[in-house]
Write an enzyme that holds these catalytic residues in place. Structure first.
Site, short mmCIF file in Angstrom:
data_model
loop_
_atom_site.label_atom_id
_atom_site.label_comp_id
_atom_site.label_asym_id
_atom_site.label_seq_id
_atom_site.Cartn_x
_atom_site.Cartn_y
_atom_site.Cartn_z
N LYS A 86 6.42 -1.89 7.15
CA LYS A 86 5.42 -0.87 7.51
C LYS A 86 4.23 -1.07 6.58
O LYS A 86 4.38 -0.99 5.36
CB LYS A 86 5.99 0.54 7.33
CG LYS A 86 6.75 1.03 8.53
CD LYS A 86 7.01 2.51 8.40
CE LYS A 86 7.80 3.04 9.58
NZ LYS A 86 8.15 4.46 9.43
N LYS A 122 18.49 0.18 4.03
CA LYS A 122 17.21 0.06 4.72
C LYS A 122 17.17 -1.20 5.59
O LYS A 122 16.71 -1.17 6.73
CB LYS A 122 16.05 0.05 3.72
CG LYS A 122 14.72 -0.10 4.45
CD LYS A 122 13.60 0.71 3.93
CE LYS A 122 12.40 0.61 4.86
NZ LYS A 122 11.18 1.17 4.31
N HIS A 139 9.64 13.70 6.05
CA HIS A 139 8.26 13.21 6.06
C HIS A 139 7.29 14.06 6.87
O HIS A 139 6.08 14.01 6.63
CB HIS A 139 8.21 11.76 6.57
CG HIS A 139 8.67 10.76 5.54
ND1 HIS A 139 9.90 10.83 4.93
CD2 HIS A 139 8.06 9.68 5.00
CE1 HIS A 139 10.03 9.83 4.09
NE2 HIS A 139 8.93 9.12 4.10
P1 NAD Z 1 1.87 3.80 -6.44
O1 NAD Z 1 1.80 2.49 -5.82
O2 NAD Z 1 0.62 4.61 -6.52
O3 NAD Z 1 2.47 3.62 -7.90
C1 NAD Z 1 2.60 4.76 -8.70
C2 NAD Z 1 1.88 4.60 -10.05
O4 NAD Z 1 2.70 3.83 -10.90
C3 NAD Z 1 0.55 3.88 -9.98
O5 NAD Z 1 -0.32 4.46 -10.91
C4 NAD Z 1 0.90 2.47 -10.41
O6 NAD Z 1 -0.19 1.80 -10.98
C5 NAD Z 1 1.99 2.72 -11.40
N1 NAD Z 1 2.97 1.66 -11.56
C6 NAD Z 1 3.69 1.05 -10.58
N2 NAD Z 1 4.58 0.22 -11.12
C7 NAD Z 1 4.43 0.30 -12.46
C8 NAD Z 1 5.09 -0.31 -13.56
N3 NAD Z 1 6.13 -1.12 -13.40
N4 NAD Z 1 4.63 -0.03 -14.81
C9 NAD Z 1 3.60 0.85 -15.00
N5 NAD Z 1 2.98 1.47 -14.00
C10 NAD Z 1 3.39 1.20 -12.74
O7 NAD Z 1 2.93 4.76 -5.73
P2 NAD Z 1 4.43 4.50 -5.23
O8 NAD Z 1 5.14 5.76 -5.49
O9 NAD Z 1 4.96 3.23 -5.73
O10 NAD Z 1 4.22 4.34 -3.65
C11 NAD Z 1 3.72 5.41 -2.86
C12 NAD Z 1 3.12 4.83 -1.62
O11 NAD Z 1 4.11 4.14 -0.89
C13 NAD Z 1 2.54 5.89 -0.69
O12 NAD Z 1 1.28 5.48 -0.25
C14 NAD Z 1 3.52 5.91 0.47
O13 NAD Z 1 2.92 6.28 1.67
C15 NAD Z 1 4.00 4.50 0.49
N6 NAD Z 1 5.31 4.28 1.12
C16 NAD Z 1 5.41 3.32 2.05
C17 NAD Z 1 6.62 3.07 2.67
C18 NAD Z 1 6.73 1.95 3.65
O14 NAD Z 1 7.79 1.81 4.27
N7 NAD Z 1 5.73 1.11 3.78
C19 NAD Z 1 7.75 3.82 2.31
C20 NAD Z 1 7.61 4.81 1.33
C21 NAD Z 1 6.39 5.03 0.74
N1 GLY Z 2 9.83 4.60 4.83
C1 GLY Z 2 10.00 4.74 6.24
C2 GLY Z 2 10.25 3.44 6.94
O1 GLY Z 2 10.19 2.38 6.35
O2 GLY Z 2 10.48 3.45 8.12
#
Ligand code: NAD
Ligand code: GLY
Length: 365
Positions: free
Chosen positions: A146, A230, A251
């Site tokens: 996704k 997953k 969600h």
């Molecule tokens: P993010 O990518 O913003 O990371 C969170 C914070 O942590 C950021 O400030 C980043 O710079 C920092 N960070 C990440 N790894 C780090 C590390 N190892 N060391 C220090 N800092 C680090 O947020 P997230 O929670 O990783 O992801 C959220 C996003 O993912 C949302 O946009 C959500 O919609 C998306 N998402 C997508 C799917 C999908 O299936 N594609 C599933 C769930 C969530």
């Molecule tokens: N996080 C929802 C999906 O991957 O379908």
């Protein structure tokens, strides 16, 4: 610690390996060379992760004789938008990256989602690799294809299904993950365990204390369990025509909450609150038991996912809910869990949903 290997088997051209282990970034090059004949590789990262892990990743790719470039976006959900996407498309064109180029998403879910979106659209699609560094990205977003950006009408409303060619979750990167980010990963872990039920759910219940203590072995095990679940779902229903909907548990309310809060409530925290909300609504809509509401609350409390304390306008939340992708034919659809491993999608009467949102708002006034 031994590296674990999983596989997402779609069709011959789009099946890919997932590795979970240590030192995966520094040893990335050799394996990538087996997978890709690209001359040029572009690492897309964010301003936090880049300063920590870009050099190691670059070095590994240079050693494997890639011509390596890097592009850094500002850290945070605010970067998942069309302006940043345009800057990335332009930068790739300036670097003369062709369809035979390779992109690498080094970071959390934001970097993963936008890099996947760029990979899916630049030159009508080029290969990309997911190098998740947040717990959330390791247990969920890096696998399944996704890809998305947000638009003003809502979260993840523009994107596509586009699979990476490889995913490497390097556990060493979790050492620098800020405290506040762990909850986001724990929320997706709890979601997956509740939906999968059975052994995974029991394992999480029995290992909560090791998880919150960030025990290395427990973390590796839970990442592998979550990704195994997953991968199974994605293999069965890549484009979410049925089974994959289960991954959206929590969600519908979560996306509205993220949007209304201007993304000050993070994705994982919003998902946990969304699951609390859905479980309560499920008692009314599908007659599920209050025992499950309590069991779920207890799990969230134990893993540190406290309820959202701030209040937001019920009118705005309701409006955003109708912008959600899970609305079909004007119907408001919710994924409900009525017990571990038991879930279903139901259409919910908008007036009833509104009452529950008002109750949610009032409880926080
Ligand atoms: P993010 O990518 O913003 O990371 C969170 C914070 O942590 C950021 O400030 C980043 O710079 C920092 N960070 C990440 N790894 C780090 C590390 N190892 N060391 C220090 N800092 C680090 O947020 P997230 O929670 O990783 O992801 C959220 C996003 O993912 C949302 O946009 C959500 O919609 C998306 N998402 C997508 C799917 C999908 O299936 N594609 C599933 C769930 C969530
Ligand atoms: N996080 C929802 C999906 O991957 O379908």
């Amino acid at each position: 610690m031994a590296t674990s290997r999983l596989k997402v088997v779609l069709d011959q051209e789009r099946s890919y390996d997932i590795r979970v282990g240590c030192k995966l970034l520094e040893n990335l090059g050799t394996h990538l060379r087996e997978l890709s004949s690209a001359k040029k590789a572009v690492i897309i990262t964010d301003s936090n992760v880049g300063s920590l892990y870009l050099e190691t990743t670059k070095k590994a790719l240079v050693e494997a004789e890639f011509e390596v470039y890097d592009l850094t976006i500002p850290a945070g959900e605010e970067s998942k938008n069309i302006e940043v996407a345009t800057e990335l498309w332009d930068a790739l064109a300036m670097l003369n990256i062709g369809r035979d180029g390779l992109l690498l998403a080094l970071g959390g879910g934001v970097v993963g989602d936008i890099t996947g979106f760029i990979a899916a659209t630049y030159m009508r699609g080029i290969d990309f690799v997911q190098l998740p560094t947040s717990l959330l990205a390791m247990v969920d977003s890096s696998v399944g294809g996704k890809t998305a950006i947000n638009i003003s009408a809502g979260k993840n409303l523009v994107g596509s299904f586009y699979q990476p060619i490889y995913v490497a979750a390097d556990l060493d990167t979790l050492v620098t993950l800020p405290d506040a980010e762990w909850d986001n990963g724990f929320a997706e872990i709890a979601k997956s365990a509740i939906i999968d039920g059975g052994e995974f759910y029991e394992w999480v219940l029995n290992n909560v204390s090791s998880l919150v203590a960030h025990d290395d072995d427990a973390l590796k095990q839970v990442i592998v369990r979550a990704l195994t679940f997953k991968a199974r779902v994605v293999i069965a229903d890549e484009k979410e025509s049925g089974l994959r909907e289960c991954l959206n548990y929590g969600h519908t309310f979560a996306h509205a909450l993220e949007q209304v809060s201007g993304y000050s409530i993070s994705h994982g925290k919003a998902v946990a609150e969304g699951m609390r909300f859905a479980a309560r609504l499920a008692v009314e809509v599908i007659g599920s038991s209050n025992d499950f509401v309590k069991a779920q609350d207890d799990l969230f409390d134990a893993i540190g996912l406290s309820p959202v304390a701030e209040s937001f306008s019920s009118d705005e939340l309701f409006e955003c809910m109708f912008g959600d992708k899970k609305v079909r034919g004007g119907n408001l659809r919710f994924v409900f869990a009525c017990g571990p491993g038991e879930w279903k999608v139901e259409i919910v009467d908008p007036d009833l949903a509104k009452i529950y949102i008002i109750l949610w708002e009032q409880a926080r006034m």
